[in-house]
Write a protein that holds these residues in place. Sequence first.
Motif, short mmCIF file in Angstrom:
data_model
loop_
_atom_site.label_atom_id
_atom_site.label_comp_id
_atom_site.label_asym_id
_atom_site.label_seq_id
_atom_site.Cartn_x
_atom_site.Cartn_y
_atom_site.Cartn_z
N ARG A 113 1.12 -1.02 -0.17
CA ARG A 113 0.44 0.12 -0.36
C ARG A 113 0.58 1.16 -0.17
N LEU A 114 0.55 2.07 -0.19
CA LEU A 114 0.91 3.89 0.50
C LEU A 114 0.88 3.96 1.23
N THR A 115 2.67 4.56 1.79
CA THR A 115 2.81 4.78 3.27
C THR A 115 2.17 5.28 3.98
N GLU A 116 1.17 6.36 3.17
CA GLU A 116 0.61 7.14 3.71
C GLU A 116 -1.18 6.48 4.26
N ARG A 117 -0.75 5.69 3.52
CA ARG A 117 -2.79 4.78 3.93
C ARG A 117 -2.50 3.98 5.14
N ALA A 118 -1.91 4.36 6.32
CA ALA A 118 -2.26 4.35 7.74
C ALA A 118 -3.64 2.85 7.79
N ASP A 119 -4.50 4.01 7.34
CA ASP A 119 -6.14 2.97 7.65
C ASP A 119 -5.84 1.62 7.65
N LEU A 120 -5.31 1.10 6.67
CA LEU A 120 -5.03 0.23 5.92
C LEU A 120 -3.97 -0.95 6.60
N SER A 121 -4.61 -1.61 7.61
CA SER A 121 -3.32 -2.39 8.27
C SER A 121 -3.63 -3.95 8.69
N PRO A 122 -4.45 -4.49 7.43
CA PRO A 122 -4.35 -6.19 7.38
C PRO A 122 -4.27 -7.02 7.57
N ASP A 127 -9.34 -9.72 6.46
CA ASP A 127 -9.53 -8.30 6.89
C ASP A 127 -9.78 -7.14 5.84
N LEU A 128 -9.71 -7.27 4.62
CA LEU A 128 -10.05 -6.73 3.30
C LEU A 128 -10.92 -6.08 3.04
N GLY A 129 -12.15 -6.37 3.56
CA GLY A 129 -13.11 -5.52 3.61
C GLY A 129 -14.52 -5.60 2.26
N SER A 130 -13.75 -4.00 1.81
CA SER A 130 -14.31 -3.42 0.40
C SER A 130 -13.02 -3.58 -0.19
N ALA A 131 -11.42 -3.24 0.04
CA ALA A 131 -10.70 -2.88 -0.23
C ALA A 131 -10.55 -3.58 -1.57
N VAL A 132 -9.41 -2.22 -2.64
CA VAL A 132 -9.78 -3.04 -4.26
C VAL A 132 -7.65 -3.10 -4.18
N ILE A 170 -0.43 4.53 -7.44
CA ILE A 170 0.20 5.85 -6.53
C ILE A 170 -1.07 6.89 -7.22
N LYS A 171 -1.56 7.01 -8.23
CA LYS A 171 -2.09 8.04 -7.84
C LYS A 171 -3.99 7.85 -7.23
N GLY A 172 -3.66 5.96 -6.71
CA GLY A 172 -4.66 7.12 -5.72
C GLY A 172 -6.04 5.78 -5.56
N LYS A 173 -6.31 4.94 -7.23
CA LYS A 173 -7.39 4.33 -7.66
C LYS A 173 -7.51 3.07 -7.50
N VAL A 174 -6.69 2.36 -6.66
CA VAL A 174 -6.31 1.11 -6.13
C VAL A 174 -6.26 1.24 -4.38
N ASP A 175 -6.71 0.52 -3.40
CA ASP A 175 -5.72 0.45 -2.30
C ASP A 175 -4.49 -0.40 -2.45
N TYR A 176 -4.47 -1.48 -2.86
CA TYR A 176 -3.08 -1.79 -2.80
C TYR A 176 -2.74 -3.07 -3.87
N VAL A 177 -1.26 -3.06 -3.77
CA VAL A 177 -0.76 -3.98 -5.78
C VAL A 177 -0.73 -5.36 -4.53
N PHE A 200 5.34 -2.72 2.12
CA PHE A 200 4.71 -4.08 2.53
C PHE A 200 3.98 -4.00 3.50
N VAL A 201 2.55 -4.47 3.53
CA VAL A 201 1.95 -5.16 4.59
C VAL A 201 1.44 -6.12 4.88
N LEU A 202 1.76 -7.29 4.26
CA LEU A 202 0.65 -8.36 4.17
C LEU A 202 1.65 -9.51 3.50
#
Length: 248
Positions: A113-122, A127-132, A170-177, A200-202
């Motif tokens: 994820r983007l480092t700034e997206r601290a709200d994403l911590s699966p 645990d992903l919910g509706s994340a894309v 990078i454009k914020g169109k998705v939550d993860y790669v 890298f988070v999971l």
Amino acid sequence: MYVAFRLCIILTIWFIPVFVSAQSALRVVTELSPPHQTIKDGKVDGVSTQIVIATLKQAGLDSPIEVYPWARSYYIATSVPNVLIYNIARTPERENEFHWIGPVANYRLGLVRLTERADLSPNHIKDLGSAVIAVQRGDFSTLYLQQQGLKIGKELQLSADILESWRLLIKGKVDYVVDDEAALALMEKQLSQPEGITRFVLAIPQLEQKTYLAASKTTDPELVRKLQQAHLEVQKTPLYHNVMAGRF
């Protein structure tokens, strides 16, 4: 090692010959996937590409390397004789579709994820919910995520290649790669992004595996044998050990 290089675009498809021999009908297909398959100064490069080129040289072969979106490369390798493809995961579904030459990478994949997206911590895929997640068409990680119940057009957004997936992130169109933790710094550099912009988070243990150089099923058996023997010699080199250990 290299003889004649040129870079051209056919519609939206890259075609980059690495070296050409008049006596060889062998083709090699792949996708762009830094740091394993890259374009540097108009040439096909990358750590896995170096293993492939070393294997070809050891076998006494000169062949072009063609770079396409993964689905196109896979189609060529499953429908045309005397075609090599890399980096391809050796899954049970693919086992009888190819001759397996040898490993050229060792992936340890997971969610980025983007480092700034601290709200994403699966802590788990569930645990992903509706994340894309941006994924590549025909990639083994895409198939795995689908098997976990994620759906294309909902939780999964298809891309032609890993670079397109990263651009969506990078454009914020998705939550993860989905990528290898060892690739993050090189991908950030490839896309001219600040160092540390991604995290890298999971880890996904089911996506940790070696990927291969493989030959289409109808490839000449003598050619397959020659390549397999050549790869065994390349396995003895520091290049091979460094790449497989993620030291790049």
